[in-house]
Design an enzyme around this catalytic site. Structure first.
Site, short mmCIF file in Angstrom:
data_model
loop_
_atom_site.label_atom_id
_atom_site.label_comp_id
_atom_site.label_asym_id
_atom_site.label_seq_id
_atom_site.Cartn_x
_atom_site.Cartn_y
_atom_site.Cartn_z
N LYS A 112 0.84 -1.21 0.00
CA LYS A 112 0.00 0.00 0.00
C LYS A 112 0.87 1.26 0.00
O LYS A 112 0.50 2.26 -0.60
CB LYS A 112 -0.98 -0.01 1.18
CG LYS A 112 -2.09 -1.05 0.99
CD LYS A 112 -3.31 -0.81 1.86
CE LYS A 112 -4.43 -1.75 1.41
NZ LYS A 112 -5.59 -1.73 2.27
N LYS A 194 -4.41 -9.85 -5.89
CA LYS A 194 -5.57 -10.24 -5.10
C LYS A 194 -6.71 -9.27 -5.37
O LYS A 194 -6.48 -8.09 -5.59
CB LYS A 194 -5.13 -10.17 -3.62
CG LYS A 194 -6.21 -9.99 -2.62
CD LYS A 194 -5.67 -9.69 -1.24
CE LYS A 194 -5.99 -8.28 -0.79
NZ LYS A 194 -7.40 -7.99 -0.57
N LYS A 197 -10.75 -4.03 -2.72
CA LYS A 197 -11.64 -2.87 -2.92
C LYS A 197 -10.88 -1.73 -3.57
O LYS A 197 -11.39 -1.05 -4.43
CB LYS A 197 -12.19 -2.41 -1.56
CG LYS A 197 -13.25 -3.33 -0.99
CD LYS A 197 -13.81 -2.74 0.28
CE LYS A 197 -13.58 -3.66 1.45
NZ LYS A 197 -12.44 -3.30 2.27
P1 ATP Z 1 -8.60 -2.75 0.66
O1 ATP Z 1 -8.19 -2.81 -0.78
O2 ATP Z 1 -9.15 -1.42 1.07
O3 ATP Z 1 -7.54 -3.26 1.60
P2 ATP Z 1 -9.86 -5.35 0.73
O4 ATP Z 1 -10.72 -5.77 -0.39
O5 ATP Z 1 -8.49 -5.92 0.85
O6 ATP Z 1 -9.85 -3.74 0.76
P3 ATP Z 1 -10.27 -5.48 3.61
O7 ATP Z 1 -11.29 -4.61 4.24
O8 ATP Z 1 -8.83 -5.08 3.68
O9 ATP Z 1 -10.69 -5.67 2.06
O10 ATP Z 1 -10.41 -6.96 4.17
C1 ATP Z 1 -11.66 -7.48 4.66
C2 ATP Z 1 -11.57 -9.00 4.76
O11 ATP Z 1 -11.64 -9.59 3.45
C3 ATP Z 1 -10.28 -9.51 5.38
O12 ATP Z 1 -10.57 -10.62 6.20
C4 ATP Z 1 -9.46 -9.94 4.19
O13 ATP Z 1 -8.50 -10.94 4.51
C5 ATP Z 1 -10.54 -10.48 3.27
N1 ATP Z 1 -10.15 -10.40 1.86
C6 ATP Z 1 -9.84 -9.26 1.19
N2 ATP Z 1 -9.55 -9.54 -0.09
C7 ATP Z 1 -9.66 -10.89 -0.24
C8 ATP Z 1 -9.48 -11.79 -1.34
N3 ATP Z 1 -9.13 -11.34 -2.52
N4 ATP Z 1 -9.69 -13.12 -1.15
C9 ATP Z 1 -10.06 -13.59 0.08
N5 ATP Z 1 -10.24 -12.79 1.16
C10 ATP Z 1 -10.06 -11.45 1.01
MG MG Z 2 -7.20 -5.20 2.38
#
Ligand code: ATP
Ligand code: MG
Length: 327
Positions: A112, A194, A197
């Site tokens: 990040k 991965k 969001k």
């Molecule tokens: P950001 O990009 O803002 O970090 P994010 O999509 O990674 O958003 P988070 O809010 O950081 O989402 O994570 C929320 C939950 O979703 C956590 O438990 C994280 O491990 C899980 N998670 C996020 N992305 C994935 C993915 N691609 N596959 C499986 N689990 C995920």
């Molecule tokens: Mg995340």
């Protein structure tokens, strides 16, 4: 009695990676354990550039999406992190035992930080706030996706160090363990990183049938399957992994065979996936529509979560302050 805690950032819309890696598990676990706590971590979402007005909207949308996905406020607590300010107080106290070197080595920080023009201290200490979120409820089980496993290792280090200094010979804070699902790491539609969001490579849980198909159709598959007649390797294909999460076992087997024998083209495979995704996502979208018409139900769920978590957090903080000599 094991205690469940997990969080999600209101940094964008809830997507199928979040759902399959974490939220679907939360929905199942809330009925298996006496106490589960799910938190919309807005203080984590402000560690990268953001828009304050958008954050307000996203926080609410996330609450609605989680309720629509099946979080039941009658059995679990759902609340917004900033409404229980004890989390930030414990973060400061944990900052005094958290190891700087390990914070600098965290993969999420490095990734990040690369994407930011200017890197804040908050992005570095993100996992310390996460440790405080979990440990303030003395939770020991944390259902998350694979990307959070490293942060949880650090939570355990913080718990151990704090216990060693201030535990008065006991393990006041438990060492929290991750709980992973089989779909612990869903890749983005670009097949590069991965699904996240913040990366714009997602399928949102609330997107329409047409929008989902519009994203699935061009999504990256096994790069070696250039022509329809080229046999594929299911295990390297994100679409196959989505089948494993959304399709019945017999279909998953059939998909693997059709792919590896070039019986189906990738579009045939994606069509079947789309049908199975629709079966799971349609009721969630319907519940979201119902909740849109009942904003008071969302407010009430969050307020009751804040009330019960405040009581628990204050209890822990009383004890922590006393043990650290700042009572
Ligand atoms: P950001 O990009 O803002 O970090 P994010 O999509 O990674 O958003 P988070 O809010 O950081 O989402 O994570 C929320 C939950 O979703 C956590 O438990 C994280 O491990 C899980 N998670 C996020 N992305 C994935 C993915 N691609 N596959 C499986 N689990 C995920
Ligand atoms: Mg995340």
């Amino acid at each position: 009695m094991p205690q469940i805690f997990s969080g999600i950032q209101p940094s964008g819309e809830l997507h199928i990676g979040n759902y399959l890696g974490a939220v679907k598990n939360w929905v199942a676990l809330q009925h298996k354990y006496a106490k589960s706590i799910f938190c919309i971590v807005d203080l984590h979402a402000i560690t990268v550039q953001y828009d304050p007005d958008q954050l307000r909207v996203r926080r609410r949308d996330m609450a609605m999406s989680l309720l629509a996905a099946g979080i039941d406020p009658n059995v679990a607590s759902l609340f917004v992190q900033s409404t229980v300010p004890e989390h930030t107080e414990l973060t400061w106290l944990f900052n005094t035992v958290a190891p700087l070197g390990e914070l600098e080595r965290q993969t999420q920080f490095k990734e990040k930080a690369q994407r930011q023009e200017s890197v804040s201290v908050g992005l570095l200490t993100y996992p310390v706030l996460q440790a405080a979120d979990i440990l303030i409820y003395r939770a020991d089980l944390v259902p998350v996706g694979e990307d959070q496993v490293q942060h949880l290792e650090l939570s355990r280090v913080i718990a151990r160090r704090w216990n060693a200094h201030f535990g008065r010979g006991e393990d006041f804070f438990p060492e929290p363990q991750p709980m992973l699902t089989p779909a612990r790491r869903i890749m983005g539609l670009d097949g590069q990183a991965k699904m996240s969001k913040s990366m714009g490579n997602t399928i949102g849980l609330m997107e329409t049938t047409e929008q989902v198909w519009g994203k699935l159709r061009p999504a990256v598959t096994d790069p070696k399957r250039v022509k329809k007649t080229d046999p594929g390797t299911p295990e390297v294909c994100n679409i196959y992994h989505l089948h494993k999460a959304f399709s019945p076992a017999a279909t998953v087997e059939h998909v693997a065979r059709q792919c590896s024998t070039a019986g189906w083209g990738c579009i045939d495979c994606k069509k079947v996936l789309h049908e199975n995704m629709e079966l799971e996502l349609t009721p969630i979208r319907r519940r979201a529509e119902e909740l849109k018409a009942k904003p008071k139900a969302v407010d009430e769920a969050l307020a009751s979560g804040t009330a019960s978590c405040t009581t628990l957090a204050r209890e822990t903080m009383r004890e922590v302050r006393a043990r650290m000599g700042i009572d």
